[in-house]
Scaffold this active site. Structure first.
Site, mmCIF file in Angstrom:
data_model
loop_
_atom_site.group_PDB
_atom_site.id
_atom_site.type_symbol
_atom_site.label_atom_id
_atom_site.label_comp_id
_atom_site.label_asym_id
_atom_site.label_seq_id
_atom_site.Cartn_x
_atom_site.Cartn_y
_atom_site.Cartn_z
ATOM 1 N N ASP A 96 9.301 2.631 -0.944
ATOM 2 C CA ASP A 96 8.320 3.267 -0.066
ATOM 3 C C ASP A 96 8.677 2.904 1.373
ATOM 4 O OD1 ASP A 96 4.671 3.408 0.178
ATOM 5 O OD2 ASP A 96 6.259 4.038 1.542
ATOM 6 N N LYS A 152 5.406 9.188 8.588
ATOM 7 C CA LYS A 152 5.266 8.650 9.945
ATOM 8 C C LYS A 152 6.354 9.144 10.916
ATOM 9 C CE LYS A 152 2.793 4.687 8.069
ATOM 10 N NZ LYS A 152 1.424 4.747 8.608
ATOM 11 N N TYR A 204 0.863 -1.185 0.000
ATOM 12 C CA TYR A 204 0.000 0.000 0.000
ATOM 13 C C TYR A 204 0.895 1.229 0.000
ATOM 14 C CZ TYR A 204 -3.317 3.517 1.852
ATOM 15 O OH TYR A 204 -4.080 4.634 2.049
HETATM 16 P P1 KE4 Z 1 -0.511 8.372 4.645
HETATM 17 O O1 KE4 Z 1 -1.085 9.069 3.447
HETATM 18 O O2 KE4 Z 1 -1.550 7.551 5.405
HETATM 19 O O3 KE4 Z 1 0.290 9.326 5.556
HETATM 20 O O4 KE4 Z 1 0.611 7.332 4.155
HETATM 21 C C1 KE4 Z 1 0.227 6.377 3.195
HETATM 22 C C2 KE4 Z 1 1.183 5.202 3.268
HETATM 23 C C3 KE4 Z 1 2.168 5.084 2.302
HETATM 24 N N1 KE4 Z 1 3.042 4.054 2.322
HETATM 25 C C4 KE4 Z 1 2.998 3.118 3.299
HETATM 26 C C5 KE4 Z 1 3.996 1.999 3.290
HETATM 27 C C6 KE4 Z 1 2.022 3.198 4.325
HETATM 28 O O5 KE4 Z 1 1.981 2.245 5.295
HETATM 29 C C7 KE4 Z 1 1.096 4.259 4.319
HETATM 30 C C8 KE4 Z 1 0.019 4.401 5.380
HETATM 31 N N2 KE4 Z 1 -0.086 3.316 6.298
HETATM 32 C C9 KE4 Z 1 -1.385 3.107 6.900
HETATM 33 C C10 KE4 Z 1 -1.315 1.856 7.781
HETATM 34 N N3 KE4 Z 1 -1.057 0.692 7.038
HETATM 35 C C11 KE4 Z 1 -1.816 4.298 7.696
HETATM 36 C C12 KE4 Z 1 -3.028 4.067 8.566
HETATM 37 C C13 KE4 Z 1 -4.279 4.534 7.929
HETATM 38 O O6 KE4 Z 1 -4.449 4.352 6.704
HETATM 39 O O7 KE4 Z 1 -5.104 5.082 8.694
#
Ligand code: KE4
Length: 428
Positions: A236, A269, A141
């Site tokens: 990523d 993060k 993701y």
């Molecule tokens: P954000 O747009 O949520 O800040 O980041 C997206 C993203 C991009 N790449 C990786 C590897 C990620 O894990 C994420 C976001 N992770 C999720 C949890 N698997 C955030 C939690 C959520 O979606 O509320």
């Protein structure tokens, strides 16, 4: 109001009652906990119940909640103003600190979310190569940009299909989705489409499949094929960056594959310390394709926000201190080994893996290596375990495909309490 009442009230004014779907507990069932406050390794819900927190805001809270140095830096920044829409020295300091730990990057641009970083890196890769096709992997993701919400096509010769309504087929027609850790599919995809591929985007350790590592042969082949065909390798590291180690997952692969480096990297993060901040970066020759210097447009009102950069910088300075990751990794190993021992004592098949402050466990006999393996693990048992632990004051991620996170604030007593709760949950 209690959790259930707040959830009912939330659903009247916010879709699903949440501002991000995974928070709604739909994968595990039950009522989400509405958090009133957090401190150190703990979160406290509106009913006053305390939870040992292994989500850490999905990764950012590596120091634990309300770390004094971070709070002091944020309060100081707030006293100087919230946002200027103009450059500040602290953006330079944060960029310098990030680059200090990630030698594969010469320049970095700050944005406000991982999605924005991935979307921007994708546009940059396409702009820098003049190519349209991109490759991602099933189970990874990269945020919710249209071109990345894609599931595999009916074969390697066909491109992906949207995983979300509202994403036109035309937007994902250039996205190829391969099986994680499949060298054969890499070879075939590049044989078929190599000259058209702008980039391959990958989670080097897939935290969105809970915890699945890219194998060394797979990563080595991926690097070779990208170099041979002039495609950019995009790591990523939104989840793994400054979480599995100070240099992220790429430092692990560089340690095993001499000279290994991605061409672009994405962070989020931890580098924001809990505030909205993410980044993408790479070699100067690629990054200078970005506006205002180059033809690839990218922008953001709150990019490099002064309060967010203060929070991120204070966080990075703390985790860069000698011994931080050694201590964190040891805590993580003890927790994971203890969980597996407790399951084994109850005759339950459980496997797991961890790196730095990130861990994953599965109710299965073998570690998953790809998405299909993860989704074949025992989800019913996971959901029962999740709620049994939540009832005992231990908060794991509410989905079997999500990773777990340990902070510097988790004490030996917290770990012992977690393992006692696990033993009781498995016996129950
Ligand atoms: P954000 O747009 O949520 O800040 O980041 C997206 C993203 C991009 N790449 C990786 C590897 C990620 O894990 C994420 C976001 N992770 C999720 C949890 N698997 C955030 C939690 C959520 O979606 O509320």
């Amino acid at each position: 109001m209690n959790n259930a009442e707040l959830f009912e009230r939330a659903r009247r004014v916010i879709p699903g009652g949440v501002n991000s779907p995974v928070r709604a507990f739909r994968a595990v069932g039950g009522t989400p906990r509405f958090i009133a406050r957090a401190e150190g390794a703990y979160m406290f819900d509106v009913e006053g119940k305390r939870y040992i927190d292994y989500i850490g805001s999905w990764g950012p809270m590596i120091l634990g909640h309300r770390h004094p140095a971070v709070e002091e830096a944020v309060h100081r920044a707030v006293d100087q103003g919230l946002s200027f829409g103009a450059p500040t020295e602290r953006e330079i300091e944060l960029a310098e600190e990030i680059l200090r730990h990630v030698p594969s990057m010469e320049q970095v641009r700050l944005v406000s979310s991982g999605t924005e970083a991935a979307m921007s890196a994708l546009r940059l890769a396409r702009g820098a190569t003049g190519r349209s096709s991109i490759v991602k992997f099933e189970g990874c993701y990269h945020g919710h940009a249209d071109a990345l919400l894609v599931k595999a096509g009916s074969g390697l010769a066909t491109f992906g299909h949207p995983t979300s309504a509202g994403v036109p087929e035309s937007v994902v027609q250039h996205t190829l989705v391969l099986e994680y850790n499949s060298v054969a599919q890499l070879d075939e995809a590049f044989a078929l489409h190599g000259p058209k591929i702008a980039c391959v985007m990958i989670e080097p350790i897939a935290g969105n499949m809970n915890f699945v590592r890219s194998s060394l042969p797979f990563m080595q082949r991926l690097r070779e094929l990208c170099s041979q065909h002039g495609a950019l390798l995009v790591f990523d590291e939104v989840m793994t960056g400054f979480r599995v180690g100070l240099g992220g997952a790429q430092a692990l692969y560089a340690g095993s594959l001499p000279g290994f480096a991605p061409d672009l990297s994405i962070f989020g993060k931890v580098i924001g310390g809990g505030m909205p901040l993410a980044a993408f970066g790479g070699k100067r020759s690629v990054m200078e394709q970005l506006a205002p210097l180059g033809p690839v447009y990218q922008a953001g009102t709150l990019s490099g926000n002064p309060v967010a950069t203060a929070c991120g910088l204070a966080t990075l300075r703390e985790i860069a201190k000698p011994g931080f990751f050694d201590a964190l990794a040891e805590r993580t190993r003890v927790i994971l080994a203890g969980l597996i021992d407790a399951a084994e004592a109850a005759g339950i098949a459980m496997v797991g893996d961890c790196e730095g402050g990130m861990f994953g466990f599965f109710f299965a006999s073998e570690l998953p290596r790809r998405y299909g393996d993860v989704m074949a693990t025992d989800s019913a048992r996971f959901n029962r375990f999740f709620h049994a632990m939540l009832d005992r004051g231990v908060y794991f991620a509410p989905a079997l495909y999500e990773a777990g996170f340990v902070s510097a604030a988790h004490t030996r007593a917290d770990i012992a309490a977690t393992l006692d709760a696990a033993a009781a949950s498995f016996a129950g």
